[in-house]
Design an enzyme around this catalytic site. Structure first.
Site, PDB file in Angstrom:
ATOM      1  N   GLU A 199       0.814  -1.204   0.000  1.00  0.00           N
ATOM      2  CA  GLU A 199       0.000   0.000   0.000  1.00  0.00           C
ATOM      3  C   GLU A 199       0.853   1.262   0.000  1.00  0.00           C
ATOM      4  OE1 GLU A 199      -2.122  -1.571   3.343  1.00  0.00           O
ATOM      5  OE2 GLU A 199      -1.047  -0.244   4.694  1.00  0.00           O
ATOM      6  N   CYS A 236       3.792   8.295   1.205  1.00  0.00           N
ATOM      7  CA  CYS A 236       4.299   7.279   2.126  1.00  0.00           C
ATOM      8  C   CYS A 236       4.308   5.962   1.361  1.00  0.00           C
ATOM      9  CB  CYS A 236       3.379   7.214   3.346  1.00  0.00           C
ATOM     10  SG  CYS A 236       3.800   5.894   4.491  1.00  0.00           S
ATOM     11  N   CYS A 283       6.721  -7.769   6.134  1.00  0.00           N
ATOM     12  CA  CYS A 283       7.908  -7.297   6.852  1.00  0.00           C
ATOM     13  C   CYS A 283       8.378  -8.422   7.765  1.00  0.00           C
ATOM     14  CB  CYS A 283       7.554  -6.064   7.691  1.00  0.00           C
ATOM     15  SG  CYS A 283       8.975  -5.333   8.551  1.00  0.00           S
ATOM     16  N   CYS A 336       7.429  -6.565  14.757  1.00  0.00           N
ATOM     17  CA  CYS A 336       7.034  -5.690  15.868  1.00  0.00           C
ATOM     18  C   CYS A 336       5.566  -5.990  16.198  1.00  0.00           C
ATOM     19  CB  CYS A 336       7.215  -4.221  15.480  1.00  0.00           C
ATOM     20  SG  CYS A 336       8.916  -3.846  14.988  1.00  0.00           S
ATOM     21  N   CYS A 356       2.448  -3.692  15.168  1.00  0.00           N
ATOM     22  CA  CYS A 356       2.372  -3.246  13.771  1.00  0.00           C
ATOM     23  C   CYS A 356       1.675  -4.303  12.921  1.00  0.00           C
ATOM     24  CB  CYS A 356       3.788  -2.988  13.248  1.00  0.00           C
ATOM     25  SG  CYS A 356       3.860  -2.679  11.479  1.00  0.00           S
ATOM     26  N   CYS A 382       0.458   1.643   8.706  1.00  0.00           N
ATOM     27  CA  CYS A 382       1.296   0.516   8.398  1.00  0.00           C
ATOM     28  C   CYS A 382       0.635  -0.854   8.200  1.00  0.00           C
ATOM     29  CB  CYS A 382       2.294   0.420   9.543  1.00  0.00           C
ATOM     30  SG  CYS A 382       3.792  -0.321   9.043  1.00  0.00           S
TER      31      CYS A 382
END
Ligand code: SAH
Length: 392
Positions: free
Chosen positions: A117, A130, A137, A141, A144, A368
């Protein structure tokens, strides 16, 4: 929130419910190449070398991404060059707008079905893109949404650049009301850990900052690379002589908590990661941005504000507090406003410049990976949900 109609770019592109295939890097695109390599590519395809500049002027100078709109090129040339230099890399799955049209988010499907995105944010004096640097990923974390998905793959240089060129085109069309039409900033704060895709991200930054028509001509100072703190890559970045802004996602000033919130801290501790960030600041003269998502009763205690202030006092650093955007199913929430205010007050008292980030795009799962995460859940539940479900 408004859900914008998605215009299919080509009938043979996979649609919103296409199944995901094995992750693989996309075909080559002109944005992967510098001007010299573009010249070689067009001559290899039997076209005169000047076509490289012509294509580049369309793509980087006029933000035209579709070769069929490059009408000064003969049809035969277009046919010859499409597959090898301008394949479709990004297919829009969903576009949404909120904040009265000042924030727009696009969910893309890549050639192998992976989802990423990009977000466009308009302000009175600037427009910021952004962008994602990876599909998924690997940094895990826990607060997130992207971190929960794991890593699918790195994006190519052109997949990164094409997000920006697309968003620059949206801005140029005047779609971002109340903002200038020229996209001026790029932040690598979409999906992924940019420094885990190091060579491609650096090349993308170079392409974005090389003057048109070879590149997009943005200022290096207006590009922000955000990292969880991969120390060797931060040191490598320091040696690049790029004047980009470095953002460090710290989220806790102590190793005990940071080991949990940013698991890579188990490898590179707070002291080491801050050292690497301060070295970057010293070398470039640019203030580093310390990102800190405020999570209720987790990292928002006054003593943590004091400790953070102590670590940053007198350094070339700015703290950017982000009210946590809770992810679906998460046990965590944003800190109450009085707690946030006290955290800011204590940091400022130590002389550390501190701001609270505005909460752009909450309505459209702006933080995110949330939009892509929603899409994946829907897909695994047996197909895409109607837009209304995403609109909640
Ligand atoms: N991997 C990079 C860049 C992507 S995330 C990094 O971690 O820096 C961009 C920023 O959004 C990071 O500071 C990240 O910690 C923060 N973030 C992620 N999820 C969030 C959430 N649910 N609420 C608030 N901030 C979040």
């Amino acid at each position: 929130m408004t859900i914008l109609p998605v215009i299919p770019t080509s009938p043979d592109q996979p649609d919103a419910v296409a199944v995901r295939r094995r992750p693989s890097m996309p075909p080559r695109h002109l944005a992967d190449l510098d001007l010299a390599a573009r010249k070689t590519a067009v001559t290899t395809l039997g076209e005169p070398a000047f076509r490289a500049k012509q294509l580049s002027t369309h793509y980087f100078g006029r933000l035209v991404r579709d070769i069929d709109e490059m009408t000064d090129l003969p049809a035969a040339t277009r046919a010859r060059l499409t597959d090898d230099l301008l394949p479709t890399l990004l297919t829009p799955v969903r576009e949404m707008a909120c904040d009265d049209g000042a924030t727009r988010k696009t969910l893309w499907r890549l050639h192998d079905g992976a989802l990423v995105e990009s977000v466009l944010m308009g302000y009175p004096d600037r427009v910021t893109a952004c962008v994602s640097s990876q599909a998924g990923c690997g940094m895990a974390c826990p607060f997130c949404a992207t971190g929960q998905q794991g890593l699918t793959r790195n994006l190519s240089v052109a997949e990164i650049v094409d997000q920006v060129v697309y968003l620059a085109g949206v801005a140029a069309s005047g779609a971002v009301t109340g903002s200038p039409p020229r996209l001026s900033r790029v932040v690598f704060m979409g999906m992924g850990e940019p420094l885990a895709n190091y060579p491609r991200v650096i090349e993308a930054v170079r392409r974005l900052t090389t003057p048109a028509p070879e590149g997009l001509g943005l200022s290096q100072r207006h590009i922000t690379v955000s990292t969880v703190g991969l120390v060797p890559a931060m040191r490598r970045l320091t040696a690049e002589d790029l004047n980009v802004t470095l953002a460090l996602s710290l989220h806790a000033p102590d190793d005990d908590l940071r080991d949990e919130l940013v698991p890579v801290n188990q490898r590179w501790k707070v002291a080491e990661v801050l050292d690497a960030a301060f070295e970057y600041a010293a070398r470039t003269g640019r203030r580093i941005s310390i990102e800190y998502a405020l999570i209720r009763d987790v990292n928002d205690q006054p003593w943590r504000a004091d400790l953070l202030g102590k670590l940053l006092r007198g350094k070339l650093a700015h703290v950017n507090l982000i009210p946590l955007n809770p992810t679906p199913g998460s046990k965590w929430d944003a800190s109450p406003k009085p707690v946030e205010r006290e955290f800011v007050r204590r940091l400022r008292e130590t002389g550390v410049s501190t701001t609270v980030r505005d909460t752009r795009g909450r309505e459209i799962d702006g933080a995110c990976g949330q939009l892509a995460a929603g899409e994946l859940t829907e897909a695994s539940a047996g197909g895409a949900a109607p837009d209304a479900e995403v609109a909640q």
